[in-house]
Design an enzyme around this catalytic site. Structure first.
Site, PDB file in Angstrom:
ATOM      1  N   ILE A   1       0.829  -1.191   0.000  1.00 33.82           N
ATOM      2  CA  ILE A   1       0.000   0.000   0.000  1.00 33.82           C
ATOM      3  C   ILE A   1       0.878   1.261   0.000  1.00 33.82           C
ATOM      4  O   ILE A   1       1.577   1.534   0.992  1.00 33.82           O
ATOM      5  CB  ILE A   1      -0.968   0.005   1.218  1.00 33.82           C
ATOM      6  CG1 ILE A   1      -1.776  -1.301   1.271  1.00 33.82           C
ATOM      7  CG2 ILE A   1      -1.884   1.231   1.182  1.00 33.82           C
ATOM      8  CD1 ILE A   1      -2.622  -1.612   0.028  1.00 33.82           C
TER       9      ILE A   1
ATOM     10  N   GLU B   1      -0.970  -0.466 -10.032  1.00 34.98           N
ATOM     11  CA  GLU B   1      -2.229   0.047 -10.609  1.00 34.98           C
ATOM     12  C   GLU B   1      -2.747  -0.891 -11.709  1.00 34.98           C
ATOM     13  O   GLU B   1      -3.398  -0.466 -12.659  1.00 34.98           O
ATOM     14  CB  GLU B   1      -2.021   1.461 -11.168  1.00 34.98           C
ATOM     15  CG  GLU B   1      -2.909   2.502 -10.510  1.00 34.98           C
ATOM     16  CD  GLU B   1      -2.303   3.119  -9.259  1.00 34.98           C
ATOM     17  OE1 GLU B   1      -1.592   2.406  -8.522  1.00 34.98           O
ATOM     18  OE2 GLU B   1      -2.566   4.290  -8.987  1.00 34.98           O
TER      19      GLU B   1
END
Ligand code: COS
Length: 383
Positions: A153, A362
Site C-alpha cells: 500500500i 495500478e
C-alpha cells in the site's frame, strides 16, 4: 481551473521541479522518503488540492489539467508523484464519485490540505483478483468492525487515513457487491502500519502493510453510505490512477531521454560524439516516437474523460502502452550510456530500476490486457 491560471501554475511547477525537486533527489534517496520541508512546500503550492472541487477547498482541475500536472511533476524522481497521487488521484476520485455529501464535506478538504491518504485494496492473498479480498467488515450497531491485512500500500507507513476495501458479505455477490469501502483514520485502535518495504527502485515512494485488528469504524465512514459499492468505486479510482501512472511513466521517460541525449552529445568514441552515429540516433528517435505516441494517447483519453465519457479502456491502453514504453526508453538509456549505464554513479541505472514498477502497479500489463479485451468482447456481443 481556467486556462490562463493553469498555464501560470504549470510554468511555476516546471521551475520548481527542475530547480528544487531534481537537485533534492539524492536527499530523497538517502532518506528514503520525501523530506518534510519539501512536503510542506508541495502542500503550500496546492499540489495536494489540484483535483478537489473549489467548494471543498481545491483547485478543481479538469482531468486533462491534473494529468498534465502529474506528467510535469514526473520529470523528477517518482517519489514526489507517488506521495501526492494517492490523495489527488485515487482518494479524491473515490470521494467525488461515490462519497455522500457529508463525506465529501468532511474528507475532501482534508485530502486537499495534504493529510496523507492511502488506498488499501491489495492483500497478501489477493492482488490482480482484487474482488477475492479477505478483509472483513461486520456491522455492529453504529460501527463496523474491520479485520484483515493489506499489502503493497503506497503511503501506508505515513498515512493519516486509508480508504479500505473490505467484504461486507462472506459470500461473493454478483457484480462484486460483497466489496465495500471505508474511510479509516489510521489513529484508530487496532490499526498497525508496517515499516516501509525495501524495493528495487523508486526510493522515497513508501509502500507497506496495514494490519486491521478489531478496528471499530463509525458506520458514517462507509463510502457512499451503502454496502456493496466499494468495488465499482475502486475500479473508477483505478481508471483515474491508471491515467496518472501513464503520465508518470511518460514524464519520467522524457527525463531519461533528455539525459541520454545529453550524454550522447558529450561522450566521444572513434574521435567524435556518439550522437553522430546513426545506431545511437535510431535509439534516440525510437524513444522520441514512443513518448509522442504515449502523449497522444494520454491527451485523447483525458479529453474524453473531461467530455464525460467512461474511459476504462482508454486508461488501460494508455497505462499499458506508456509503462511498457517507459521500460523501453529506460533500457535504451542504459544502452546509450554504455558501461556508465551500468554504474550506480550515473542516473541511467537508477532510471532503469525506477521504471520497472510502472508495468506492475495500478494493474499489471496483463490486467490492462484483460480490461481492454473484456470491453471489446462485451461490445462485440452487444452489436
Ligand atoms: N468503472 C465502473 N464500473 C466498473 C469498472 C469501472 N472501471 N470496472 C468494473 N466495474 C463494474 C462492472 O461494470 C461490474 O458491474 P456490473 O456487473 O453491474 O456490470 C462490476 O464492477 C464487476 O466488474 P468485473 O466483472 O469486470 O470484475 P472482475 O471481478 O472480473 O474483475 C479485474 C476485473 C480483474 C479487471 C479487476 O479485478 C482489476 O482491475 N484487478 C486489478 C486490480 C488492480 O489494478 N490492482 C492494482 C493495485 S490497486 S491500487
Amino acid at each position: 481551473m481556467d486556462a490562463e491560471s493553469f498555464g501560470l501554475f504549470l510554468e511555476q511547477l516546471r521551475r520548481y521541479v527542475r530547480e528544487r525537486l531534481v537537485p533534492a533527489e539524492e536527499e530523497v534517496i538517502a532518506l528514503d522518503r520525501v523530506p518534510d520541508d519539501i512536503l510542506g512546500e508541495m502542500r503550500e503550492m496546492g499540489l495536494f488540492a489540484i483535483t478537489t472541487p473549489p467548494e471543498y477547498g481545491g483547485a478543481g482541475m479538469t482531468t486533462s489539467q491534473y494529468i498534465e500536472t502529474i506528467e510535469e511533476l514526473s520529470w523528477a524522481a517518482p517519489a514526489y508523484r507517488a506521495t501526492i497521487s494517492i490523495n489527488v488521484g485515487m482518494t479524491a476520485a473515490a470521494l467525488k464519485n461515490a462519497g455522500t455529501e457529508a463525506q465529501k464535506a468532511e474528507w475532501l478538504p482534508r485530502v486537499a490540505a495534504g493529510e496523507i491518504a492511502c488506498f488499501a485494496l491489495t492483500e497478501p492473498d489477493s492482488g490482480s483478483d482484487s474482488a477475492a479480498l479477505r478483509t472483513r467488515a461486520v456491522r455492529d450497531g453504529e460501527t463496523y468492525v474491520l479485520n484483515g491485512s493489506k499489502r503493497y500500500i503506497t503511503n501506508a507507513p505515513i498515512a493519516k487515513f486509508a480508504l479500505v476495501m473490505a467484504r461486507t458479505s462472506a459470500q461473493n455477490l454478483p457484480s462484486n457487491g460483497h466489496v465495500s469501502a471505508f474511510l479509516v483514520p489510521t489513529e484508530l485502535p487496532g490499526v498497525s502500519l508496517g515499516k516501509p518495504d525495501k524495493k528495487m527502485g523508486q526510493s522515497g515512494a513508501l509502500i507497506g502493510d496495514i494490519v486491521l485488528e478489531d478496528v471499530r469504524v463509525p458506520a458514517a465512514n462507509l463510502l457512499g453510505g451503502v454496502e456493496g459499492t466499494g468495488f465499482k468505486a475502486a475500479m473508477q479510482s483505478l481508471d483515474n490512477g491508471r491515467l496518472s501512472v501513464a503520465a508518470a511513466a511518460t514524464g519520467y521517460a522524457k527525463r531519461m531521454l533528455d539525459a541520454a541525449l545529453r550524454y550522447a552529445t558529450e561522450r566521444k568514441a572513434f574521435g567524435e560524439p556518439i550522437a553522430n552515429f546513426q545506431l545511437i540516433q535510431a535509439m534516440l528517435a525510437d524513444s522520441r516516437a514512443d513518448i509522442y505516441a504515449a502523449d497522444c494517447m494520454i491527451r485523447d483519453a483525458t479529453a474524453r474523460a473531461d467530455a464525460g465519457e467512461r474511459v476504462s479502456t482508454e486508461a488501460a491502453c494508455a497505462k499499458m502502452f506508456a509503462s511498457e514504453m517507459c521500460g523501453r526508453v529506460a533500457d535504451r538509456g542504459v544502452q546509450i550510456f554504455g558501461g556508465a549505464g551500468y554504474l550506480r554513479e550515473y542516473a541511467a541505472e537508477r532510471f532503469f530500476r525506477d521504471a520497472r514498477v510502472y508495468r506492475i502497479y495500478e494493474g499489471t500489463t496483463q490486467i490492462q490486457q484483460l480490461v481492454i479485451a473484456k470491453a471489446m468482447l462485451r461490445d462485440f456481443a452487444a452489436r
